[in-house]
Design an enzyme around this catalytic site. Structure first.
Site, PDB file in Angstrom:
ATOM      1  N   THR A  92       0.861  -1.166   0.000  1.00 36.60           N
ATOM      2  CA  THR A  92       0.000   0.000   0.000  1.00 36.60           C
ATOM      3  C   THR A  92       0.900   1.219   0.000  1.00 36.60           C
ATOM      4  O   THR A  92       1.863   1.280   0.749  1.00 36.60           O
ATOM      5  CB  THR A  92      -0.957  -0.033   1.214  1.00 36.60           C
ATOM      6  OG1 THR A  92      -1.592   1.226   1.312  1.00 36.60           O
ATOM      7  CG2 THR A  92      -0.260  -0.338   2.508  1.00 36.60           C
ATOM      8  N   GLU A 110      -5.118  -2.950   4.048  1.00 39.12           N
ATOM      9  CA  GLU A 110      -4.848  -3.555   5.362  1.00 39.12           C
ATOM     10  C   GLU A 110      -6.045  -4.314   5.923  1.00 39.12           C
ATOM     11  O   GLU A 110      -5.909  -5.049   6.893  1.00 39.12           O
ATOM     12  CB  GLU A 110      -4.484  -2.453   6.381  1.00 39.12           C
ATOM     13  CG  GLU A 110      -3.128  -1.806   6.154  1.00 39.12           C
ATOM     14  CD  GLU A 110      -3.203  -0.615   5.210  1.00 39.12           C
ATOM     15  OE1 GLU A 110      -4.125  -0.563   4.378  1.00 39.12           O
ATOM     16  OE2 GLU A 110      -2.325   0.259   5.310  1.00 39.12           O
ATOM     17  N   LYS A 112      -8.699  21.868   9.679  1.00 40.95           N
ATOM     18  CA  LYS A 112      -8.900  22.291  11.071  1.00 40.95           C
ATOM     19  C   LYS A 112      -9.031  23.804  11.084  1.00 40.95           C
ATOM     20  O   LYS A 112      -8.061  24.526  10.964  1.00 40.95           O
ATOM     21  CB  LYS A 112      -7.758  21.781  11.943  1.00 40.95           C
ATOM     22  CG  LYS A 112      -7.808  20.260  12.037  1.00 40.95           C
ATOM     23  CD  LYS A 112      -6.779  19.641  12.946  1.00 40.95           C
ATOM     24  CE  LYS A 112      -7.050  18.136  13.035  1.00 40.95           C
ATOM     25  NZ  LYS A 112      -5.916  17.357  13.472  1.00 40.95           N
ATOM     26  N   TRP A 164     -13.322  20.775  13.037  1.00 43.97           N
ATOM     27  CA  TRP A 164     -12.944  20.011  11.850  1.00 43.97           C
ATOM     28  C   TRP A 164     -13.986  20.188  10.744  1.00 43.97           C
ATOM     29  O   TRP A 164     -15.186  20.097  10.985  1.00 43.97           O
ATOM     30  CB  TRP A 164     -12.814  18.527  12.184  1.00 43.97           C
ATOM     31  CG  TRP A 164     -11.659  18.201  13.094  1.00 43.97           C
ATOM     32  CD1 TRP A 164     -10.844  19.101  13.744  1.00 43.97           C
ATOM     33  CD2 TRP A 164     -11.188  16.898  13.464  1.00 43.97           C
ATOM     34  NE1 TRP A 164      -9.905  18.434  14.493  1.00 43.97           N
ATOM     35  CE2 TRP A 164     -10.084  17.084  14.341  1.00 43.97           C
ATOM     36  CE3 TRP A 164     -11.576  15.602  13.143  1.00 43.97           C
ATOM     37  CZ2 TRP A 164      -9.377  16.014  14.886  1.00 43.97           C
ATOM     38  CZ3 TRP A 164     -10.876  14.537  13.693  1.00 43.97           C
ATOM     39  CH2 TRP A 164      -9.786  14.745  14.554  1.00 43.97           C
TER      40      TRP A 164
HETATM   41  P1  AMP Z   1      -6.385   1.414  -0.365  1.00 44.03           P
HETATM   42  O1  AMP Z   1      -5.631   0.682   0.669  1.00 44.03           O
HETATM   43  O2  AMP Z   1      -5.555   1.876  -1.506  1.00 44.03           O
HETATM   44  O3  AMP Z   1      -7.599   0.655  -0.808  1.00 44.03           O
HETATM   45  O4  AMP Z   1      -6.923   2.768   0.286  1.00 44.03           O
HETATM   46  C1  AMP Z   1      -7.706   2.756   1.450  1.00 44.03           C
HETATM   47  C2  AMP Z   1      -8.259   4.128   1.731  1.00 44.03           C
HETATM   48  O5  AMP Z   1      -9.179   4.521   0.706  1.00 44.03           O
HETATM   49  C3  AMP Z   1      -9.068   4.217   2.992  1.00 44.03           C
HETATM   50  O6  AMP Z   1      -8.250   4.338   4.131  1.00 44.03           O
HETATM   51  C4  AMP Z   1      -9.910   5.456   2.741  1.00 44.03           C
HETATM   52  O7  AMP Z   1      -9.197   6.631   3.004  1.00 44.03           O
HETATM   53  C5  AMP Z   1     -10.172   5.362   1.260  1.00 44.03           C
HETATM   54  N1  AMP Z   1     -11.492   4.787   1.015  1.00 44.03           N
HETATM   55  C6  AMP Z   1     -11.811   3.515   0.719  1.00 44.03           C
HETATM   56  N2  AMP Z   1     -13.129   3.372   0.529  1.00 44.03           N
HETATM   57  C7  AMP Z   1     -13.690   4.581   0.724  1.00 44.03           C
HETATM   58  C8  AMP Z   1     -15.025   5.086   0.684  1.00 44.03           C
HETATM   59  N3  AMP Z   1     -16.061   4.314   0.373  1.00 44.03           N
HETATM   60  N4  AMP Z   1     -15.201   6.395   0.977  1.00 44.03           N
HETATM   61  C9  AMP Z   1     -14.161   7.195   1.284  1.00 44.03           C
HETATM   62  N5  AMP Z   1     -12.885   6.776   1.325  1.00 44.03           N
HETATM   63  C10 AMP Z   1     -12.649   5.492   1.056  1.00 44.03           C
END
Ligand code: AMP
Length: 542
Positions: A185, A330, A439, A444
């Protein structure tokens, strides 16, 4: 006293065994990278996976070895996964959208011994190969007929390589906690971090995914994962579909609106999953060509916030149910899905669409809480923001080679880096990444809420909100907009659109229009690049 039940290890290969025995004729249909549509069955796919395992063993691949794949969603990519799993070796999915330095870095960090590559990415590997000394051989996922000339010393076409093994092979047996897959990641700072899935976590995650309030799928479904296998296990679908006996449709290399539409139609797909940008392209294509969907029933949208306008279009215009999902590499990756609980079943359509902006409810096995910066839990009232923390059997307990220890708390919870609310019905809503939240005067402001609203404006194609330094309030929101082609929205028009939709103090202090918003390799808005670009921007209110 221990129970006296059998100790049946949760191994991924048992999934494909089950599919081949109970659903042998169920099809896996792929748009091949070479072009034509290819169809196989679970019985055949298992047989060829056994050959892959035998051939890998012949090469000397052993339990615990890492093998990279740089490939689209195809039947061959699946065979390679199951073949590796059957030896206790580890499939390492490399995201081809990463930058050169990152690809080289992660292949070296993983110490991958072999690389399976699609034709599309062969030129990339030819350029990088000298920097990846652990790779012993590159296997090109094609046949002899389509094998191009290559500068790689001992590259072979997959189908030729596979001819050296039959399927007279037995899967290796080992502990269910054995590593199964590796996926890096990429944060915005530092090196990418590896998440190392186990057989047990993959199988439990596939069970979770298939539940009624998650994907709710079964053997009558035809499932198309548009989300790539290199993006967090394609959200479990290479395991969940064979587990429940659903047919699979694999889109291969073509993910534009017209190609995705074509596969949904010819494959008679009932359930599909991908990030919002994919659906933006599909909806754009269908609108332009006045098309409708004949078979699709449900679409899972996640990886980034799904705008209300997108859910509305799918539900009202195309009669397709949207399941908004949240997760991360993760978390295997499914953390929550916005399904409709009895408490919310009576909502009228508009109120339901409002609810579906939330990322939803976790399944059994994903424990979730929000805390302040001192790890004190915040109330589940739907209003209090906090850092989102999770734990469970399919959630990372640490990164590969011990990186990023600070993200794992002593209480067993993983700090997601997201900021969220949880309402009294258990619905979680992401309001920001912890590093993106604005912020303002100690309060927030959610950038995601502001972006979702902007995207609903008819002249707006894409929107991003960042915090810009302000002498009085520390930070104030700047709204960045990419207009739809041929439209010219104005600052005043956009701000007027926000009136009555948000608290007054959330109102962006300014609006700028640009041609393109930068994205990361996983399709997320690159806020850091935007913050760099607009550093020193003077707001009219400053
Ligand atoms: P990844 O590991 O590349 O899949 O990225 C994960 C991150 O994507 C999460 O920690 C969120 O910040 C973002 N994310 C995943 N799904 C959503 C969602 N439905 N709405 C907003 N953010 C999301």
């Amino acid at each position: 006293m221990l129970g006296s039940m059998q100790n049946w290890p949760l191994l991924c290969t048992k999934i494909i065994d089950h599919a081949a025995l109970l659903h042998p004729h169920r099809t896996v249909t792929t748009r091949s990278v070479e072009g034509p549509i290819h169809t196989t069955t679970y019985a055949e796919l298992r047989s060829r996976s056994l050959r892959v395992a035998k051939r890998l063993e012949k090469h000397g691949v052993k339990y615990g070895d890492r093998v990279a794949t740089l490939a689209w969603n195809t039947w061959r990519h699946m065979e390679v996964w199951y073949g590796l799993l059957g030896l206790g070796a580890i499939y390492h999915t490399v995201n081809p959208r990463l930058f050169h330095d990152q690809i080289v870095w992660i292949v070296n960090d993983a110490e991958d011994r072999l690389l399976f590559v699609d034709l599309t990415f062969l030129p990339v590997i030819e350029k990088y190969i000298a920097e990846m000394p652990t790779l012993e051989q590159v296997i090109v996922l094609t046949d002899a007929e389509h094998m191009p000339a290559t500068t790689l010393p001992n590259a072979v076409p997959y189908e030729e390589w596979l001819k050296d093994a039959d399927d007279d092979f037995a899967w290796a047996e080992f502990d269910e906690n054995t590593a199964a897959g590796l996926c890096y990641t990429s944060g915005t700072t530092g090196h990418p971090k590896g998440v190392l899935y186990s057989h047990r976590s993959n199988v439990i995650h596939a069970f979770q995914a298939s539940q009624m309030d998650m994907f709710g799928c079964g053997s009558r479904d035809v499932i198309m994962p548009v989300v790539p296998m290199f993006h967090a296990n394609c959200w479990s679908l290479a395991f969940t579909a064979p587990m429940v006996g659903a047919a699979l449709v694999m889109p291969g290399a073509k993910l534009d609106g017209a190609s995705v539409y074509e596969m949904l139609q010819i494959g008679k797909v009932t359930l599909t999953a991908a990030v919002p940008t994919v659906w933006q392209m599909l909806l754009g294509h269908m609108e332009a060509k006045k098309l409708k969907l004949d078979h699709l029933e449900r679409v899972v949208i996640g990886g980034a916030a799904c705008p209300r306008a997108m859910t509305e279009k799918f539900e009202k215009v195309y009669d397709v149910r949207v399941a908004h999902a949240w997760g991360m590499t993760e978390t295997s990756p499914l953390g929550t899905i916005c399904s409709i609980k009895p408490e919310t079943a009576a909502l009228d359509i508009e109120a339901r669409l409002d609810l579906q902006v939330k990322q939803g409810v976790p399944p059994f096995g994903v424990e979730m809480k929000i805390t302040d910066d001192r790890n004190v839990e915040r109330p589940r009232d739907g209003r209090a923001f906090g850092r989102l923390k999770v734990r469970g059997p399919a959630i990372a307990g640490g990164y590969f080679k011990g990186m990023g220890k600070e993200n794992f708390g002593e209480d067993g919870f993983f700090d997601t880096g997201d900021v969220a609310t949880i309402d009294p019905n258990g619905y979680m809503q992401i309001t920001d990444r912890a590093k993106d939240v604005i912020k303002s005067g100690g309060e927030w402001i959610s950038t995601i809420d502001l972006e979702n609203l902007a995207i609903a404006h008819p002249d707006v194609l894409e929107a991003a909100v960042i915090g810009v330094a302000h002498p009085k309030w520390d930070e104030r929101p700047l709204l960045i907009i990419v207009p739809k082609p041929g439209r010219s929205p104005t600052r005043e028009g956009i701000l007027a659109y926000y009136e009555d939709k948000i608290a007054k103090w959330w109102m962006p202090d300014d609006v700028v229009f640009i041609e393109e918003i930068p994205h990361t390799a996983t399709g997320k808005i690159q806020k850091m690049t935007l913050r760099d670009r607009f550093r020193g921007y003077v707001l009219p209110t400053a």
